[in-house]
Design a protein around this motif. Structure first.
Motif, PDB file in Angstrom:
ATOM      1  N   GLN A  15       0.689  16.464  31.083  1.00  0.00           N
ATOM      2  CA  GLN A  15       1.184  17.826  31.607  1.00  0.00           C
ATOM      3  C   GLN A  15       0.753  18.222  32.730  1.00  0.00           C
ATOM      4  O   GLN A  15       1.682  18.816  33.318  1.00  0.00           O
ATOM      5  N   ARG A  16      -0.007  17.895  33.275  1.00  0.00           N
ATOM      6  CA  ARG A  16      -0.614  18.186  34.905  1.00  0.00           C
ATOM      7  C   ARG A  16       0.480  17.366  35.670  1.00  0.00           C
ATOM      8  O   ARG A  16       0.891  18.082  36.557  1.00  0.00           O
ATOM      9  N   ALA A  17       0.736  16.075  35.370  1.00  0.00           N
ATOM     10  CA  ALA A  17       1.779  15.360  36.235  1.00  0.00           C
ATOM     11  C   ALA A  17       2.977  16.055  36.265  1.00  0.00           C
ATOM     12  O   ALA A  17       3.390  16.249  37.205  1.00  0.00           O
ATOM     13  N   ALA A  18       3.390  16.610  35.048  1.00  0.00           N
ATOM     14  CA  ALA A  18       4.839  17.437  34.670  1.00  0.00           C
ATOM     15  C   ALA A  18       4.808  18.612  35.592  1.00  0.00           C
ATOM     16  O   ALA A  18       5.827  18.994  36.197  1.00  0.00           O
ATOM     17  N   LEU A  19       3.451  19.377  35.501  1.00  0.00           N
ATOM     18  CA  LEU A  19       3.578  20.419  36.483  1.00  0.00           C
ATOM     19  C   LEU A  19       3.427  20.339  37.875  1.00  0.00           C
ATOM     20  O   LEU A  19       4.241  21.074  38.728  1.00  0.00           O
ATOM     21  N   TYR A  24      -6.028  17.651  41.512  1.00  0.00           N
ATOM     22  CA  TYR A  24      -5.950  18.033  39.962  1.00  0.00           C
ATOM     23  C   TYR A  24      -6.187  16.894  39.190  1.00  0.00           C
ATOM     24  O   TYR A  24      -5.768  16.524  38.089  1.00  0.00           O
ATOM     25  N   GLY A  25      -7.115  15.713  39.799  1.00  0.00           N
ATOM     26  CA  GLY A  25      -7.456  14.649  39.090  1.00  0.00           C
ATOM     27  C   GLY A  25      -6.708  13.559  38.656  1.00  0.00           C
ATOM     28  O   GLY A  25      -6.898  12.925  37.635  1.00  0.00           O
ATOM     29  N   LEU A  26      -5.751  13.521  39.357  1.00  0.00           N
ATOM     30  CA  LEU A  26      -4.639  12.299  39.165  1.00  0.00           C
ATOM     31  C   LEU A  26      -4.607  11.331  40.068  1.00  0.00           C
ATOM     32  O   LEU A  26      -3.345  10.197  40.011  1.00  0.00           O
ATOM     33  N   SER A  27      -5.093  11.326  41.091  1.00  0.00           N
ATOM     34  CA  SER A  27      -4.923  10.477  42.437  1.00  0.00           C
ATOM     35  C   SER A  27      -5.052   9.129  41.873  1.00  0.00           C
ATOM     36  O   SER A  27      -4.687   8.213  42.241  1.00  0.00           O
TER      37      SER A  27
END
Length: 255
Positions: free
Chosen positions: A142-146, A123-126
């Motif tokens: 928000q992606r990190a929180a999920l 999901y693009g956070l690596s």
């Protein structure tokens, strides 16, 4: 198939020195495994109260809530709750933020940490795992929180207007991101929102509440010809406006 979540004749009221205020009355519905249910209703009708009941934060005064066929209790650990704000800690890196729940519950197993690493990559956070929250955009936060919520592998995911703090353009993009992640991870989710377009774009079914004391006026299945469409693509589909008009009429007739 037995539903993952069963809510039967649930009622709840707030009690103060000045009297009793009924928030929810005779709420009955179920949610199947892998389903995405969205709850809408007039402002102040009790949508967030219902989520608090489903999470086990407050007990129902009447009725019963079952998760995996067992009565819900306050010590439930297999329910994930995503709030309006991401609540990431600035003094921790993104990686340290997303494994926080695993730390607290002492579940930092190699399998769980590998799952977190894979989600960060998918999901693009690596590339941002060692960054601080302030270095990320609102959508990335928000992606990190999920991911932090999903790291604990919850059976049920509750989302309380998780996009409301974002600007409109970011909100549309994050809505797509969150929907894609939830479906890919095969999670059962319940979203509360006041945004009808958002509800229609994400839901398998929409539960419509009346004004307080809230009751269920209708549960509407949402079906598009192409079942693989993203929320953004759903907004452009011909079925979209018909669902919007039907839900709008229902809310105004009973709100």
């Amino acid at each position: 198939m037995t539903p993952l979540l069963e809510v039967s004749h649930v009622c709840y009221a707030y009690h103060t020195l000045s009297g009793e205020t009924t928030a929810l009355t005779d709420i009955t519905f179920s949610v199947d495994e892998g389903e995405f249910l969205v709850i809408v209703g007039p402002s102040g009708c009790g949508k967030s109260t219902l989520l608090s009941l489903l999470s086990g934060l407050i007990p129902a005064e009447q009725g019963i809530i079952r998760l995996n066929q067992s009565p819900l209790n306050r010590h439930q650990t297999n329910i994930g709750y995503m709030l309006q704000k991401d609540h990431l800690f600035e003094w921790r890196t993104i990686y340290k933020n997303v494994i926080l729940g695993l730390e607290i519950q002492k579940k930092e197993t190699s399998k769980n940490l590998a799952h977190v690493d894979q989600m960060l990559k998918d999901y693009g956070l690596s590339a941002f795992k060692n960054s601080r929250p302030s270095e990320l955009s609102g959508g990335m936060r928000q992606r990190a929180a999920l991911i932090r919520t999903l790291a604990l592998d919850p059976s049920l995911l509750l989302l309380d207007e998780p996009f409301s703090a974002l600007d409109y353009q970011t909100r549309l993009n994050v809505c797509d991101d969150v929907y894609t992640i939830i479906k890919k991870e095969k999670k059962t989710a319940i979203l509360v929102t006041h945004d009808l377009s958002e509800a229609i774009s994400m839901a398998d079914r929409i539960l419509i509440l009346s004004k307080r004391p809230a009751r269920i006026t209708k549960i509407m299945p949402i079906r598009f010809i192409n079942s693989q469409m993203t929320p953004m693509q759903r907004r452009q589909a011909p079925e979209f406006k018909h669902y919007f008009n039907d839900i709008w009429k229902e809310l105004n007739a009973n709100g």
